[in-house]
Design a protein around this motif. Structure first.
Motif: not given
Length: 177
Positions: A69-85
């Motif tokens: 649910e976190i990955e689905r709803n917060f994808s921008k935050n999860v995939y780019n956390f602290l600038g990570s690609k």
């Protein structure tokens, strides 16, 4: 210290396997004795250890669902956390139970520096104390099987429980590896 109103996404949903989870977990918490003393936590109620029942298959299943649910709803935050690609790996090492009896409450607090936090209503009535986000005043009414996922920096609390029957919740902290 100052408080600032945050406009942050909060996910509220219903766990599809709530009945199964309640059947397996509720008996463990209704008779729970021990745990963490109230003066060592913001929760002024019965509070289990931080990594309670970590090998329980029903709790593992819930954690997997919540991470999805976190990955689905917060994808921008999860995939780019602290600038990570790259996609960040999420983990829930802290997951615990809270048993609120009459007069119990949770003081205002946040779970920073965790990435996300979770609240889950295992046993509750709609009229029991709500989960309140302090900055915005947003209230989430209890409903068995309902989960709340939010950025861990959001301040929140639970007012005094006014009823004889218990209000039982699960809580967790999500970290980014």
């Amino acid at each position: 210290m100052i408080k600032v109103k945050h406009i942050a996404p909060v996910v509220i949903g219903d766990y599809p396997f709530a009945k199964e989870l309640k059947t397996s977990i509720l008996p463990l918490l209704e008779d729970f004795k021990g745990g963490i003393p109230q003066d060592e936590t913001n929760v002024k109620a019965i509070h289990t250890e931080w990594d309670w029942e970590s090998e329980n298959i029903h709790l593992k299943k819930l954690k997997i669902y919540l991470i999805n649910e976190i990955e689905r709803n917060f994808s921008k935050n999860v995939y780019n956390f602290l600038g990570s690609k790259e996609k960040a790996e999420l983990t829930i090492p802290h997951f615990w139970g809270n048993v609120y009896n009459k007069g119990d409450y949770a003081q205002e607090h946040s779970h920073f520096p965790c990435a996300f936090s979770i609240a889950y209503f295992l046993k509750s009535k709609w009229y029991h104390s709500p989960f309140i986000f302090s900055d915005s005043g947003k209230k989430v009414r209890p409903k068995e099987g309902r989960f709340v996922i939010f950025p861990a920096y959001l301040w929140h609390k639970v007012p005094k429980h006014q009823f004889k029957e218990t209000r039982i919740t699960l809580s967790g902290n999500v970290y980014v590896k």
